[in-house]
Design a protein around this motif. Structure first.
Motif, PDB file in Angstrom:
ATOM      1  N   GLU A   1       0.831  -1.195   0.000  1.00 51.07           N
ATOM      2  CA  GLU A   1       0.000   0.000   0.000  1.00 51.07           C
ATOM      3  C   GLU A   1       0.873   1.257   0.000  1.00 51.07           C
ATOM      4  O   GLU A   1       0.556   2.240  -0.673  1.00 51.07           O
ATOM      5  CB  GLU A   1      -0.938   0.011   1.202  1.00 51.07           C
ATOM      6  CG  GLU A   1      -1.842   1.245   1.277  1.00 51.07           C
ATOM      7  CD  GLU A   1      -2.646   1.482  -0.002  1.00 51.07           C
ATOM      8  OE1 GLU A   1      -2.847   2.668  -0.357  1.00 51.07           O
ATOM      9  OE2 GLU A   1      -3.076   0.506  -0.652  1.00 51.07           O
ATOM     10  N   GLU A   2       1.961   1.205   0.735  1.00 54.13           N
ATOM     11  CA  GLU A   2       2.889   2.336   0.717  1.00 54.13           C
ATOM     12  C   GLU A   2       3.461   2.533  -0.676  1.00 54.13           C
ATOM     13  O   GLU A   2       3.628   3.671  -1.140  1.00 54.13           O
ATOM     14  CB  GLU A   2       4.020   2.099   1.718  1.00 54.13           C
ATOM     15  CG  GLU A   2       5.010   3.242   1.802  1.00 54.13           C
ATOM     16  CD  GLU A   2       6.147   2.954   2.768  1.00 54.13           C
ATOM     17  OE1 GLU A   2       7.114   3.743   2.785  1.00 54.13           O
ATOM     18  OE2 GLU A   2       6.082   1.951   3.491  1.00 54.13           O
ATOM     19  N   PHE A   3       3.748   1.437  -1.363  1.00 56.34           N
ATOM     20  CA  PHE A   3       4.250   1.558  -2.732  1.00 56.34           C
ATOM     21  C   PHE A   3       3.216   2.218  -3.629  1.00 56.34           C
ATOM     22  O   PHE A   3       3.554   3.096  -4.433  1.00 56.34           O
ATOM     23  CB  PHE A   3       4.620   0.178  -3.284  1.00 56.34           C
ATOM     24  CG  PHE A   3       5.053   0.222  -4.728  1.00 56.34           C
ATOM     25  CD1 PHE A   3       6.328   0.638  -5.066  1.00 56.34           C
ATOM     26  CD2 PHE A   3       4.171  -0.104  -5.743  1.00 56.34           C
ATOM     27  CE1 PHE A   3       6.726   0.717  -6.393  1.00 56.34           C
ATOM     28  CE2 PHE A   3       4.554  -0.028  -7.076  1.00 56.34           C
ATOM     29  CZ  PHE A   3       5.835   0.379  -7.403  1.00 56.34           C
ATOM     30  N   ARG A   4       1.966   1.816  -3.515  1.00 51.98           N
ATOM     31  CA  ARG A   4       0.933   2.412  -4.355  1.00 51.98           C
ATOM     32  C   ARG A   4       0.805   3.911  -4.088  1.00 51.98           C
ATOM     33  O   ARG A   4       0.640   4.709  -5.020  1.00 51.98           O
ATOM     34  CB  ARG A   4      -0.395   1.700  -4.119  1.00 51.98           C
ATOM     35  CG  ARG A   4      -0.393   0.265  -4.618  1.00 51.98           C
ATOM     36  CD  ARG A   4      -1.748  -0.395  -4.488  1.00 51.98           C
ATOM     37  NE  ARG A   4      -1.726  -1.727  -5.100  1.00 51.98           N
ATOM     38  CZ  ARG A   4      -2.770  -2.329  -5.632  1.00 51.98           C
ATOM     39  NH1 ARG A   4      -3.949  -1.720  -5.631  1.00 51.98           N
ATOM     40  NH2 ARG A   4      -2.661  -3.522  -6.174  1.00 51.98           N
ATOM     41  N   GLN A   5       0.885   4.277  -2.827  1.00 55.05           N
ATOM     42  CA  GLN A   5       0.842   5.700  -2.499  1.00 55.05           C
ATOM     43  C   GLN A   5       2.035   6.439  -3.102  1.00 55.05           C
ATOM     44  O   GLN A   5       1.898   7.575  -3.575  1.00 55.05           O
ATOM     45  CB  GLN A   5       0.817   5.875  -0.982  1.00 55.05           C
ATOM     46  CG  GLN A   5      -0.466   5.391  -0.323  1.00 55.05           C
ATOM     47  CD  GLN A   5      -0.401   5.469   1.194  1.00 55.05           C
ATOM     48  OE1 GLN A   5       0.555   5.992   1.771  1.00 55.05           O
ATOM     49  NE2 GLN A   5      -1.422   4.939   1.852  1.00 55.05           N
ATOM     50  N   SER A   6       3.209   5.788  -3.108  1.00 54.46           N
ATOM     51  CA  SER A   6       4.402   6.427  -3.667  1.00 54.46           C
ATOM     52  C   SER A   6       4.250   6.643  -5.164  1.00 54.46           C
ATOM     53  O   SER A   6       4.690   7.673  -5.698  1.00 54.46           O
ATOM     54  CB  SER A   6       5.649   5.591  -3.369  1.00 54.46           C
ATOM     55  OG  SER A   6       5.754   4.463  -4.219  1.00 54.46           O
ATOM     56  N   VAL A   7       3.638   5.707  -5.847  1.00 54.91           N
ATOM     57  CA  VAL A   7       3.409   5.851  -7.283  1.00 54.91           C
ATOM     58  C   VAL A   7       2.444   6.996  -7.550  1.00 54.91           C
ATOM     59  O   VAL A   7       2.665   7.832  -8.444  1.00 54.91           O
ATOM     60  CB  VAL A   7       2.887   4.535  -7.883  1.00 54.91           C
ATOM     61  CG1 VAL A   7       2.409   4.747  -9.329  1.00 54.91           C
ATOM     62  CG2 VAL A   7       3.973   3.464  -7.838  1.00 54.91           C
ATOM     63  N   ARG A   8       1.392   7.067  -6.766  1.00 54.58           N
ATOM     64  CA  ARG A   8       0.425   8.145  -6.961  1.00 54.58           C
ATOM     65  C   ARG A   8       1.072   9.514  -6.728  1.00 54.58           C
ATOM     66  O   ARG A   8       0.820  10.464  -7.479  1.00 54.58           O
ATOM     67  CB  ARG A   8      -0.779   7.930  -6.034  1.00 54.58           C
ATOM     68  CG  ARG A   8      -1.648   6.737  -6.424  1.00 54.58           C
ATOM     69  CD  ARG A   8      -2.973   6.747  -5.703  1.00 54.58           C
ATOM     70  NE  ARG A   8      -2.845   6.398  -4.291  1.00 54.58           N
ATOM     71  CZ  ARG A   8      -2.954   5.155  -3.805  1.00 54.58           C
ATOM     72  NH1 ARG A   8      -3.192   4.150  -4.626  1.00 54.58           N
ATOM     73  NH2 ARG A   8      -2.857   4.928  -2.512  1.00 54.58           N
ATOM     74  N   LYS A   9       1.908   9.605  -5.702  1.00 51.53           N
ATOM     75  CA  LYS A   9       2.576  10.880  -5.436  1.00 51.53           C
ATOM     76  C   LYS A   9       3.526  11.243  -6.571  1.00 51.53           C
ATOM     77  O   LYS A   9       3.576  12.399  -7.017  1.00 51.53           O
ATOM     78  CB  LYS A   9       3.353  10.798  -4.121  1.00 51.53           C
ATOM     79  CG  LYS A   9       4.003  12.114  -3.721  1.00 51.53           C
ATOM     80  CD  LYS A   9       4.613  12.027  -2.320  1.00 51.53           C
ATOM     81  CE  LYS A   9       5.180  13.372  -1.881  1.00 51.53           C
ATOM     82  NZ  LYS A   9       5.735  13.307  -0.510  1.00 51.53           N
ATOM     83  N   ALA A  10       4.273  10.258  -7.065  1.00 47.72           N
ATOM     84  CA  ALA A  10       5.202  10.518  -8.168  1.00 47.72           C
ATOM     85  C   ALA A  10       4.461  10.967  -9.418  1.00 47.72           C
ATOM     86  O   ALA A  10       4.919  11.868 -10.133  1.00 47.72           O
ATOM     87  CB  ALA A  10       6.029   9.276  -8.452  1.00 47.72           C
TER      88      ALA A  10
END
Length: 262
Positions: free
Chosen positions: A81-90
């Motif tokens: 989930e943290e990875f998905r959030q990181s992709v969205r932020k990027a």
């Protein structure tokens, strides 16, 4: 003719970060890349790009806790989930900065940890990232990194990276070919560029350079970069080549290697 992007994380460290854009443009660079933009508002970075006529070539998605030694989270079980959030932020930053390439770092694997489990997580996360980036016309790139610079990094070899991309089969998932890392781990750079430049279902999406072994200017060390630049041109690569090296002294004074290509 190859075209080069200054890596503002490693180059122009004589200046504050936001002043490095002007310094790079003054030296003739038309594009820049860096590791992470997240300490600054995207609009502030965009203004530096616009004011200096620069293109944003690439940056990395958030890598986890960098200060604590993390080097990406894409392959880490339990961090999905943290990875998905990181992709969205990027992707939010990319929408403003205008780059079409986004690098996601695989992360570290400790001795004894199950590699198969990490690989399964990595593949699922890359599928998510590629799918999320596709509507924005952004290519996700993954980078093999040598274990001398980053001990324990999950992804180290070009053929492994190409296989992962090929198995996922996303049209916007490619390999970031860092010549410095590849030379340290594998060598045989020319053959690998020829093999992988346009590989069915995979291929090379971004290239980076540095001298080997000390990661200084590309005209220092054991590699014949003029030959490699000619080869890259002949293979039809039209993207930016990121200059991800640590200048031996003053950045601008070390750019004699660049002048024939401006």
């Amino acid at each position: 003719m190859p075209k080069f992007a200054a890596n503002l994380t490693m180059m122009y460290t004589e200046h504050a970060f936001l002043d490095r854009f002007a310094a790079a443009a003054k030296d003739g660079f038309e594009a820049v890349e860096f590791l992470f933009p997240y300490e600054f508002p995207a609009a502030e970075i965009k203004a530096r790009l616009t004011d200096n006529g620069l293109t944003q070539a690439l940056f990395n998605a958030p890598p986890g806790d960098w200060a604590a030694g993390e080097r990406g989270i894409a392959s880490l079980p339990g961090r999905e989930e943290e990875f998905r959030q990181s992709v969205r932020k990027a992707l939010e930053y990319a929408a403003i900065l205008g780059n079409s390439k986004l690098h996601v770092m695989a992360g570290l694997i400790a001795p004894g940890q199950p590699r198969d489990r990490h690989l399964a997580v990595y593949q699922r996360n890359l599928e998510y990232a590629a799918k999320a980036a596709l509507p924005h016309d952004i290519t996700i790139v993954i980078e093999p990194i040598n274990t001398r610079d980053i001990p324990g990094f999950f992804l180290n070899r070009q053929d492994d990276a190409q296989t992962i991309c090929g198995e996922i089969g996303a049209p916007n998932l490619r390999v970031q070919f860092d010549i410095y890392h590849c030379q340290i781990v594998e060598g045989d750079i020319s053959t690998k560029l020829e093999r992988d430049m346009v590989r069915p279902g995979a291929g090379i999406g971004h290239i980076q350079i540095a001298g080997v072994p000390e990661r200084h200017e590309p005209d220092l060390g054991e590699l014949n970069y003029p030959h490699l630049f000619e080869l890259i041109d002949s293979l039809g690569y039209s993207g930016w080549i990121g200059c991800e090296y640590r200048p031996k002294a003053d950045t601008s004074e070390g750019l004699d290697w660049l002048r024939p290509y401006l």
